[in-house]
Design a protein around this motif. Structure first.
Motif, PDB file in Angstrom:
ATOM      1  N   PRO A 161       0.818  -1.205   0.000  1.00  0.00           N
ATOM      2  CA  PRO A 161       0.000   0.000   0.000  1.00  0.00           C
ATOM      3  C   PRO A 161       0.858   1.263   0.000  1.00  0.00           C
ATOM      4  CG  PRO A 161      -0.199  -1.194   2.086  1.00  0.00           C
ATOM      5  CD  PRO A 161       0.661  -2.006   1.180  1.00  0.00           C
ATOM      6  N   SER A 162       0.332   2.296  -0.606  1.00  0.00           N
ATOM      7  CA  SER A 162       1.067   3.556  -0.664  1.00  0.00           C
ATOM      8  C   SER A 162       1.147   4.174   0.726  1.00  0.00           C
ATOM      9  CB  SER A 162       0.373   4.526  -1.623  1.00  0.00           C
ATOM     10  OG  SER A 162      -0.892   4.883  -1.113  1.00  0.00           O
ATOM     11  N   ALA A 163       1.999   5.184   0.848  1.00  0.00           N
ATOM     12  CA  ALA A 163       2.188   5.845   2.140  1.00  0.00           C
ATOM     13  C   ALA A 163       0.881   6.473   2.616  1.00  0.00           C
ATOM     14  CB  ALA A 163       3.280   6.906   2.029  1.00  0.00           C
ATOM     15  N   GLU A 164       0.101   7.023   1.683  1.00  0.00           N
ATOM     16  CA  GLU A 164      -1.175   7.642   2.068  1.00  0.00           C
ATOM     17  C   GLU A 164      -2.124   6.613   2.675  1.00  0.00           C
ATOM     18  OE1 GLU A 164      -2.416   9.196  -1.659  1.00  0.00           O
ATOM     19  OE2 GLU A 164      -1.232  11.022  -1.482  1.00  0.00           O
ATOM     20  N   VAL A 165      -2.186   5.447   2.065  1.00  0.00           N
ATOM     21  CA  VAL A 165      -3.073   4.401   2.565  1.00  0.00           C
ATOM     22  C   VAL A 165      -2.613   3.943   3.945  1.00  0.00           C
ATOM     23  CG1 VAL A 165      -3.882   2.043   2.127  1.00  0.00           C
ATOM     24  CG2 VAL A 165      -3.723   3.666   0.247  1.00  0.00           C
ATOM     25  N   GLN A 166      -1.309   3.829   4.144  1.00  0.00           N
ATOM     26  CA  GLN A 166      -0.800   3.424   5.450  1.00  0.00           C
ATOM     27  C   GLN A 166      -1.139   4.458   6.522  1.00  0.00           C
ATOM     28  OE1 GLN A 166       3.364   2.686   4.839  1.00  0.00           O
ATOM     29  NE2 GLN A 166       3.011   0.641   3.972  1.00  0.00           N
ATOM     30  N   TYR A 167      -0.997   5.738   6.185  1.00  0.00           N
ATOM     31  CA  TYR A 167      -1.342   6.793   7.146  1.00  0.00           C
ATOM     32  C   TYR A 167      -2.826   6.763   7.477  1.00  0.00           C
ATOM     33  CZ  TYR A 167       3.291   8.778   6.276  1.00  0.00           C
ATOM     34  OH  TYR A 167       4.634   8.968   6.156  1.00  0.00           O
ATOM     35  N   LEU A 168      -3.663   6.549   6.476  1.00  0.00           N
ATOM     36  CA  LEU A 168      -5.108   6.490   6.721  1.00  0.00           C
ATOM     37  C   LEU A 168      -5.461   5.305   7.618  1.00  0.00           C
ATOM     38  CD1 LEU A 168      -6.510   7.447   3.206  1.00  0.00           C
ATOM     39  CD2 LEU A 168      -6.611   8.806   5.298  1.00  0.00           C
ATOM     40  N   LYS A 169      -4.786   4.178   7.434  1.00  0.00           N
ATOM     41  CA  LYS A 169      -5.034   3.023   8.294  1.00  0.00           C
ATOM     42  C   LYS A 169      -4.630   3.324   9.732  1.00  0.00           C
ATOM     43  CE  LYS A 169      -4.758  -0.686   4.905  1.00  0.00           C
ATOM     44  NZ  LYS A 169      -4.011  -1.882   4.472  1.00  0.00           N
TER      45      LYS A 169
END
Length: 137
Positions: A105-113
């Motif tokens: 997953p992209s960094a944005e997806v990881q931050y959202l999680k």
């Protein structure tokens, strides 16, 4: 309309299907003859009759054509086995496809999680307090 029909017929899938149907019907004829002229006589040697299709049981007025049913079952099993071998051979020649690695997953997806997990933790640790005074009546 003729042009559209010509384009439809010229598609690869339609031509492949037509060839498959023609070859399949020819193959079915070969299998029926194989069963009728080679396999059934061999089976007939063991059960005492030469032609399996003549095996009939009669109960009252009803006739049960067991031999014809056995011919159909033998035809099906031979065709199914040959199709199995064809598919297995084609899969062998194609080779195994290398599995693509799972996308990270992209960094944005990881931050959202991470944000979602933090909000879940905060929501379960805090309780909503009722500050209204309820008077007994």
């Amino acid at each position: 309309m003729l042009k559209e029909f010509k384009e439809f017929i010229a598609r690869g899938n339609v031509m492949d299907m037509a060839v498959g149907i023609i070859v399949g019907s020819a193959f079915t004829t070969i299998v029926k003859d194989l069963v009728a002229y080679l396999i059934n006589p061999l089976i007939g040697l063991f059960i005492g009759k030469i032609d399996l299709s003549n095996i009939v049981f009669t109960v009252g007025a009803a006739q049960f054509k067991v031999g014809a049913f056995l011919n159909a079952v033998i035809n099906f099993l031979i065709i199914a086995f040959v199709v199995f071998l064809l598919v297995k051979g084609v899969n062998h020649f194609r080779g195994k496809k290398e599995e693509e690695p799972a996308e990270t997953p992209s960094a944005e997806v990881q931050y959202l999680k991470e944000i979602a997990e933090t909000l879940k933790q905060q929501g379960s640790s805090t309780t909503v307090k009722n500050t209204e005074n309820v008077k007994d009546r």
